[in-house]
Design a protein around this motif. Structure first.
Motif, PDB file in Angstrom:
ATOM      1  N   VAL A 247       8.006  -4.231   7.946  1.00 42.86           N
ATOM      2  CA  VAL A 247       7.394  -3.222   7.072  1.00 42.86           C
ATOM      3  C   VAL A 247       6.772  -2.107   7.912  1.00 42.86           C
ATOM      4  O   VAL A 247       6.971  -0.914   7.642  1.00 42.86           O
TER       5      VAL A 247
ATOM      6  N   LEU B  92       7.872   1.862   8.042  1.00 47.87           N
ATOM      7  CA  LEU B  92       6.929   2.957   7.811  1.00 47.87           C
ATOM      8  C   LEU B  92       6.985   3.954   8.966  1.00 47.87           C
ATOM      9  O   LEU B  92       7.095   5.161   8.758  1.00 47.87           O
TER      10      LEU B  92
ATOM     11  N   VAL C  13       9.583   6.723   9.382  1.00 49.69           N
ATOM     12  CA  VAL C  13       9.482   7.963   8.613  1.00 49.69           C
ATOM     13  C   VAL C  13       8.728   9.038   9.399  1.00 49.69           C
ATOM     14  O   VAL C  13       8.735  10.197   9.031  1.00 49.69           O
TER      15      VAL C  13
ATOM     16  N   PHE D   3      -0.493  11.379   9.690  1.00 45.19           N
ATOM     17  CA  PHE D   3       0.392  10.220   9.497  1.00 45.19           C
ATOM     18  C   PHE D   3       0.027   9.097  10.459  1.00 45.19           C
ATOM     19  O   PHE D   3      -0.087   7.939  10.067  1.00 45.19           O
TER      20      PHE D   3
ATOM     21  N   THR E  33      -3.166   7.321   9.321  1.00 43.18           N
ATOM     22  CA  THR E  33      -2.971   6.522   8.107  1.00 43.18           C
ATOM     23  C   THR E  33      -2.174   5.265   8.423  1.00 43.18           C
ATOM     24  O   THR E  33      -2.549   4.149   8.013  1.00 43.18           O
TER      25      THR E  33
ATOM     26  N   PHE F 123      -2.994   1.214   8.326  1.00 39.42           N
ATOM     27  CA  PHE F 123      -2.151   0.361   7.491  1.00 39.42           C
ATOM     28  C   PHE F 123      -1.751  -0.923   8.213  1.00 39.42           C
ATOM     29  O   PHE F 123      -1.631  -1.981   7.586  1.00 39.42           O
TER      30      PHE F 123
ATOM     31  N   ASN G 184      -1.617  -4.579   6.433  1.00 40.10           N
ATOM     32  CA  ASN G 184      -0.317  -5.130   6.095  1.00 40.10           C
ATOM     33  C   ASN G 184      -0.160  -6.529   6.670  1.00 40.10           C
ATOM     34  O   ASN G 184       0.339  -7.434   5.990  1.00 40.10           O
TER      35      ASN G 184
END
Lengths: 232, 224
Positions: A119, A123, A126, A147, A150, A154, A158
């Motif tokens: 995951v 992410l 991107v 980005f 953030t 995450f 996660n």
């Protein structure tokens, strides 16, 4: 500017990697349960730790970029994330190989660390389409930093969520007791980790130097073109 | 700041009421996805983990549409410059956009969840009643915070329709895990909620983290 100490660092990397390879193949004992296959652990786990560290470092550099507005921090963040993505691909591939060898399947969904890693990897992939879809360089740096921050926040969230959702089947090599590894294996693992970290830092500095040189070259070319235009 | 946020929110809601662009499209989309799941899974009624999974995946996909459209009016009509020139904090803009998305999601769910019961859900909504609205509300807060941030990140890119789903959906994975896991026991035929608290706790943690991160970084987006 970025190339300071690159040569001794590269030398140290070569020594560390060579030592770790020698330890992996000649010193570390065979795993009683998994045999030779277990040796991929000395590649897979350090790569995963260094990749996650690189992602977090990307976020920290992003914070520094937003604080100072200095584009060199954005370049550092970008290169760290770029290299971590490459290592991340290596983690997924070696993880799949290890899973196939020890559990019989290429992909195991009830294995929280590998799934979380996928995951996180998806992410961060991107990052590049986002970065290069923004033309203005100043805005590109700012948005990329947002980005990076953030996504950095995450990562731990996660891992917590996926770990809660799945059964505990992953070999937890660095659990609180930490003592599940016999001494020789732990030494080999630590040397491999140091080697991987040095490799990451060396590549990071190398790519920074190259990117910086390319930027300088572009600037000089533009200046020459301007001068020629004025002269003509 | 609150006043500025309310004004922008009122503008967005009024715009949505007049144009009826996002919410009807999102609602219609959820029903279409139910039909797709019906044929894709070849099942007439769902329960347990399948039901909660289908419901939440559908809602997240509908949220992608809402997020893609979140800054659409400003971009197409050029209102973004006026908003940015106005002497208001960016946080107000974030609060307004996140609240608008939150209200859109509530409106969609008011139709989409009963429709899910009607079309696919086996055990019936009665058994989910006190807990499901709470899970939906907490879930909406998280989607709204992350969605507003992603919308702002993608707003200035050339390929925003591509960036939004690619960025939003991985970011929502922890939210999907906690929402789907919390909903799953409620939709089982043999009921009995188990460790609902753990998932609601994780969901709350997710909401808090992403509201804080979004507020912290939003100042740096949509500048100049």
């Amino acid at each position: 500017m970025y190339s300071r100490g690159l040569v001794p660092l590269a030398g140290a990397t070569v020594v560390a990697i060579a030592t770790s390879l020698a330890l992996v193949f000649f010193y570390a004992p065979l795993d009683a349960d998994q045999g030779f296959v277990q040796k991929i652990f000395y590649l897979h786990v350090p790569m995963a730790i260094v990749a996650l560290g690189g992602f977090v470092a990307g976020g920290v550099f992003g914070i520094r970029h937003l604080r100072t507005g200095d584009p060199s921090w954005d370049l550092r963040s970008y290169v760290a994330i770029h290299l971590s993505i490459i290592l991340g691909l290596g983690v997924l591939v070696t993880g799949a190989i290890w899973a196939k060898a020890s559990w019989g399947h290429w992909w195991v969904w009830d294995e929280p660390v590998l799934v979380s890693f996928l995951v996180v990897f998806l992410l961060y992939c991107v990052y590049f389409p986002l970065r290069f879809a923004i033309e203005d360089p100043e805005r590109q740096a700012r948005y990329s930093s947002v980005f990076a921050i953030t996504a950095g926040a995450f990562v731990p969230l996660n891992f917590t969520a996926v770990r809660l959702a799945e059964a505990y089947t992953h070999p937890r090599v660095l659990s609180q007791t930490g003592g599940s590894l016999p001494g020789e294996m732990r030494l080999t693992f630590l040397v491999s980790l140091v080697g991987m970290t040095l490799l990451f830092v060396t590549l990071w500095k190398l790519e920074l130097t190259a990117k910086h040189a390319a930027l300088q070259l572009k600037k000089l070319r533009r200046r020459r073109a301007e001068r020629e235009a004025v002269a003509a | 700041m609150i006043r500025a946020a309310t004004v922008i929110l009122r503008k967005d809601l009024l715009l949505e009421l007049r144009t009826k662009e996002a919410v009807p499209a999102m609602t219609l989309f959820t029903i279409t996805v139910y039909v797709l799941f019906h044929f894709g899974l070849d099942r007439d009624s769902l329960d347990g983990e399948l039901a909660s999974g289908v419901l939440w995946v559908t809602l997240l996909l509908a949220a992608v549409i809402g997020v893609t459209r979140l800054f659409a009016a400003e971009r197409e009509q050029g209102g973004i410059d006026a908003l940015l020139l106005a002497p208001v904090d960016r946080t107000a803009l974030f609060l307004a956009k996140a609240s608008a998305l939150f209200l859109f999601l509530v409106a969609v769910e008011l139709v989409a969840v009963p429709t899910f019961d009607l079309l696919l859900l086996g055990p019936g909504l009665g058994g989910t009643l006190p807990e499901l609205p709470a899970i939906l509300l907490l879930g909406n807060i998280g989607i709204a915070a992350v969605g507003a941030l992603v919308a702002a990140l993608a707003a200035e890119t050339r390929t925003r329709e591509l960036i939004v789903p690619l960025l939003l959906l991985p970011l929502l994975v922890p939210l999907l895990i906690s929402c789907a896991q919390a909903t799953e026991p409620l939709m089982r035929t043999d009921q009995g909620p188990e460790d609902l608290g753990r998932w609601l706790g994780l969901l709350t943690l997710y909401d808090v983290v992403f509201v804080l991160v979004s507020v912290a970084v939003f100042d740096f987006l949509l500048e100049d």
